[in-house]
Design a protein around this motif. Structure first.
Motif, PDB file in Angstrom:
ATOM      1  N   GLN A  20       0.828  -1.204   0.000  1.00  0.00           N
ATOM      2  CA  GLN A  20       0.000   0.000   0.000  1.00  0.00           C
ATOM      3  C   GLN A  20       0.860   1.250   0.000  1.00  0.00           C
ATOM      4  N   PHE A  25      -6.305  12.379  -2.462  1.00  0.00           N
ATOM      5  CA  PHE A  25      -7.491  11.924  -3.201  1.00  0.00           C
ATOM      6  C   PHE A  25      -7.562  12.548  -4.594  1.00  0.00           C
ATOM      7  N   ALA A  28      -6.130  10.179  -7.204  1.00  0.00           N
ATOM      8  CA  ALA A  28      -6.557   8.787  -7.006  1.00  0.00           C
ATOM      9  C   ALA A  28      -7.348   8.181  -8.160  1.00  0.00           C
ATOM     10  N   LEU A  33      -8.390   1.088  -4.378  1.00  0.00           N
ATOM     11  CA  LEU A  33      -8.525   1.439  -2.966  1.00  0.00           C
ATOM     12  C   LEU A  33      -8.059   0.273  -2.095  1.00  0.00           C
ATOM     13  N   ILE A  37     -13.719   2.975   2.944  1.00  0.00           N
ATOM     14  CA  ILE A  37     -13.949   4.389   3.235  1.00  0.00           C
ATOM     15  C   ILE A  37     -15.316   4.532   3.895  1.00  0.00           C
ATOM     16  N   LYS A 143     -12.872  -1.483  -0.159  1.00  0.00           N
ATOM     17  CA  LYS A 143     -11.534  -1.902  -0.542  1.00  0.00           C
ATOM     18  C   LYS A 143     -11.592  -2.703  -1.843  1.00  0.00           C
ATOM     19  N   LEU A 147     -11.039   3.457  -8.471  1.00  0.00           N
ATOM     20  CA  LEU A 147     -11.665   4.746  -8.243  1.00  0.00           C
ATOM     21  C   LEU A 147     -11.891   5.500  -9.542  1.00  0.00           C
ATOM     22  N   ASP A 151     -16.243   8.556  -7.610  1.00  0.00           N
ATOM     23  CA  ASP A 151     -15.657   8.196  -6.321  1.00  0.00           C
ATOM     24  C   ASP A 151     -14.839   9.344  -5.733  1.00  0.00           C
ATOM     25  N   LEU A 155     -15.104  10.815  -1.938  1.00  0.00           N
ATOM     26  CA  LEU A 155     -13.976  11.062  -1.026  1.00  0.00           C
ATOM     27  C   LEU A 155     -13.977  12.506  -0.525  1.00  0.00           C
ATOM     28  N   HIS A 160     -12.136  12.551   3.095  1.00  0.00           N
ATOM     29  CA  HIS A 160     -11.014  11.618   2.973  1.00  0.00           C
ATOM     30  C   HIS A 160     -10.034  12.173   1.941  1.00  0.00           C
ATOM     31  N   ILE A 163      -5.694   8.886   1.151  1.00  0.00           N
ATOM     32  CA  ILE A 163      -6.254   7.533   1.181  1.00  0.00           C
ATOM     33  C   ILE A 163      -5.171   6.496   0.886  1.00  0.00           C
ATOM     34  N   VAL A 165      -3.989   3.293  -1.093  1.00  0.00           N
ATOM     35  CA  VAL A 165      -4.230   2.580  -2.348  1.00  0.00           C
ATOM     36  C   VAL A 165      -3.121   1.557  -2.542  1.00  0.00           C
TER      37      VAL A 165
END
Length: 391
Positions: A20, A25, A28, A33, A37, A143, A147, A151, A155, A160, A163, A165
């Protein structure tokens, strides 16, 4: 030579999850993800007017009403309308306490006295109630989601801004062969321009990987081996095109073994793409694809793209639809599983495109996907339902 299904299983079983990383965001889009979230608030966060109009009690719709205030979006109501009272309200504003309906401006009349009355026959509440879309703590993105633009709005809506990813896999692309020259060069009569590398780099980007181009490896000398070993040490997946058949200058399998790659298979019972090779190194997964562009394109779509999706944790499945064949299809050789480029007509029927073989690169530009013809099947009649895989 192994069946395609076995080759697919071997490749998928070799997948190792990407680590990860945390990103903003705003960067993204297209990423996978790596965490659920959750909402940090109800949505809407208050009873919100869905129209420009007047907020009041439904029991007062037949009465003339005094307007006690005007409520703009972003402002708190200062007054609670009593019986025979209302508040003029704008779309998105907080509905004042005690009001259970908002009637539209179009259904209102302002009298000479300054009072307002409802002129419609009936009305909906025209209120978006607190939490009716999302409750605080509810999972809004799961998860594994790839995205998209919608999305990003989610976020942003729930704060958020950073994040987790999955890291994009680094995918090396190497073309092989003394006959290959770069697209910006004029090829000699014995040469061809390098289309495979740029095709694959594009496919990698669309699939969620980070493509890294390592150039053209010549057929002779140590430079090809040096390029291969460097790519293995620096990336997660290595893709070579050309040099995997049975010719005098097809060196890829021997160089891979010399580099410490354990070859899992080097022949697949498919057409096109029979010489497809796959091996495992402690640092990278390695593919040797045929040099013909249709072969490399289709083998990427059927083997490497699913691998990239799996190692990034993407909640992804190949889109397959059963559709009727719009024209009779016949092939000369039926010993291997056949991947056939096709398009869809206006009746949503499958039409095989004009296709002269694995070097016919322009056939793919007119294709919307492929169909699979099982081994042993040489003729498929018009109207037969067949699985269509979109690109």
């Amino acid at each position: 030579m192994i069946p395609f299904e076995e080759a697919y299983r071997i490749v998928m079983d070799s997948a190792i999850a990407m680590p990860q990383e945390t990103i903003a965001f705003t960067e993204a889009t297209g990423r996978i993800l790596a965490e659920d979230i959750c909402s940090d608030a109800d949505m809407p966060p208050f009873n919100r007017s869905a129209v420009d109009g007047y907020a009041c009690r439904r029991s007062d719709l037949g009465n003339e009403m005094d307007v006690v205030e005007v409520i703009a979006a972003g402002k708190e109501p200062r007054k609670k309308p009593c019986q025979r009272q209302c508040s003029k309200i704008m779309t998105g504003a907080i509905v004042p306490e005690g009001c259970d309906v908002v009637f539209m401006v179009e259904d209102s009349e302002t009298l000479a006295s300054g009072k307002v009355r409802f002129t419609g026959k009936s009305t909906k509440e025209n209120i978006s109630f607190r939490g009716e879309d999302v409750k605080e703590g509810e999972i809004v993105l799961r998860k594994g989601k790839e995205l998209n633009s919608a999305d990003i709005a989610v976020l942003a809506s729930f704060g958020h801004v950073n994040i987790a990813v999955s890291r994009r896999p680094k995918v090396a692309v190497i073309s092989t062969g003394d006959e290959i020259v770069e697209p910006f060069n004029k090829p000699l009569r014995s040469q061809i321009r390098n289309s495979n590398s740029y095709q694959l780099l594009s496919q990698i980007a669309v699939s969620g990987g980070e493509g890294l181009y390592y150039g053209i490896a010549p057929d002779t000398g140590n430079s090809a081996f040096d390029i291969i070993t460097r790519a293995i040490s620096e990336t997660d997946i290595v893709i070579l095109t050309g040099g995997v058949s049975m010719g005098d200058f097809d060196f890829v399998p021997s160089f891979l073994e010399k580099a410490g790659v354990k070859l899992m298979f080097n022949r697949v019972n498919v057409q096109p793409g029979k010489p497809t090779t796959f091996g495992v190194h402690e640092k990278a997964l390695v593919f040797g694809l045929p040099g013909n562009p249709v072969s490399s394109f289709i083998q990427f779509e059927t083997l490497i793209k699913p691998l990239i999706k799996k190692i990034t944790g993407a909640d992804w499945k190949q889109k397959v639809m059963k559709l009727p064949l719009g024209a009779r299809y016949e092939r000369k050789s039926a010993s291997r599983l056949g991947w056939v480029p096709v398009m869809l007509n206006d009746n949503n029927e499958i039409i095989p495109v004009e296709y002269h073989g694995s070097a016919h690169i322009t056939a793919l530009s007119y294709s919307e996907g492929i169909i699979m013809i099982p081994p042993g099947v040489s003729l498929v009649e018009k109207g037969t339902l067949i699985e269509f895989r979109s690109f």
